[in-house]
Design a protein around this motif. Structure first.
Motif, short mmCIF file in Angstrom:
data_model
loop_
_atom_site.label_atom_id
_atom_site.label_comp_id
_atom_site.label_asym_id
_atom_site.label_seq_id
_atom_site.Cartn_x
_atom_site.Cartn_y
_atom_site.Cartn_z
N VAL A 1 -26.40 7.34 -17.96
CA VAL A 1 -27.76 6.95 -17.59
C VAL A 1 -27.75 6.20 -16.27
N MET A 2 -26.77 5.36 -16.06
CA MET A 2 -26.69 4.61 -14.80
C MET A 2 -26.50 5.56 -13.62
N LEU A 3 -25.67 6.58 -13.79
CA LEU A 3 -25.48 7.56 -12.71
C LEU A 3 -26.78 8.32 -12.43
N ALA A 4 -27.50 8.68 -13.49
CA ALA A 4 -28.79 9.36 -13.31
C ALA A 4 -29.80 8.43 -12.64
N ALA A 5 -29.76 7.14 -12.98
CA ALA A 5 -30.66 6.17 -12.36
C ALA A 5 -30.36 6.01 -10.87
N ILE A 6 -29.10 6.00 -10.52
CA ILE A 6 -28.72 5.91 -9.11
C ILE A 6 -29.23 7.14 -8.35
N ASP A 7 -29.07 8.32 -8.95
CA ASP A 7 -29.59 9.54 -8.32
C ASP A 7 -31.10 9.48 -8.14
N LEU A 8 -31.80 8.99 -9.16
CA LEU A 8 -33.25 8.89 -9.08
C LEU A 8 -33.66 7.88 -8.01
N ASP A 9 -32.95 6.77 -7.92
CA ASP A 9 -33.25 5.77 -6.89
C ASP A 9 -33.09 6.35 -5.49
N HIS A 10 -32.06 7.18 -5.31
CA HIS A 10 -31.86 7.81 -4.00
C HIS A 10 -32.93 8.87 -3.72
N ALA A 11 -33.37 9.56 -4.77
CA ALA A 11 -34.37 10.63 -4.59
C ALA A 11 -35.77 10.09 -4.35
N THR A 12 -36.05 8.88 -4.86
CA THR A 12 -37.39 8.29 -4.71
C THR A 12 -37.25 6.88 -4.12
N PRO A 13 -37.00 6.79 -2.81
CA PRO A 13 -36.75 5.49 -2.19
C PRO A 13 -37.97 4.56 -2.18
#
Length: 103
Positions: free
Chosen positions: A73-85
């Motif tokens: 989940v943390m890896l997915a959250a990091i990806d989401l944070d990068h995708a939606t700055p």
């Protein structure tokens, strides 16, 4: 906007099975889209929904001590944070769960 990304209205049209029965374009769109493309379109159309789901998954994994799921989940959250700055950072919320605030 890229012509390859779906808008919220296109995603709504894609998920309407009734129109797929009567509308040839909707039927063709439903037949040719992959699950990954639909998930990506949903994320772009509504990133808050994905954030809430990830946060709920993290809380569930935290309560059971499932470290593998927490890491995923943390890896997915990091990806989401990068995708939606421009959106609030999900990793900040997860860190808030993991570390108790100092009194």
């Amino acid at each position: 906007m890229s012509p390859y990304l779906m808008t919220a209205s296109a995603l709504t049209a894609l998920s309407d099975a009734d129109s797929a029965v009567t509308d040839e374009l909707a039927a063709r769109r439903r037949a040719t889209i992959t699950v990954a493309q639909a998930e990506q379109a949903a994320t772009i159309a509504d990133p808050d929904r994905l954030s809430v789901n990830l946060l709920n998954e993290f809380r569930a994994a935290w309560s059971t001590g499932n470290h593998d799921q927490m890491a995923a989940v943390m890896l997915a959250a990091i990806d989401l944070d990068h995708a939606t700055p421009d959106a609030p950072r999900l990793m900040d919320e997860i860190r808030g769960i993991r570390y108790q605030a100092a009194a």
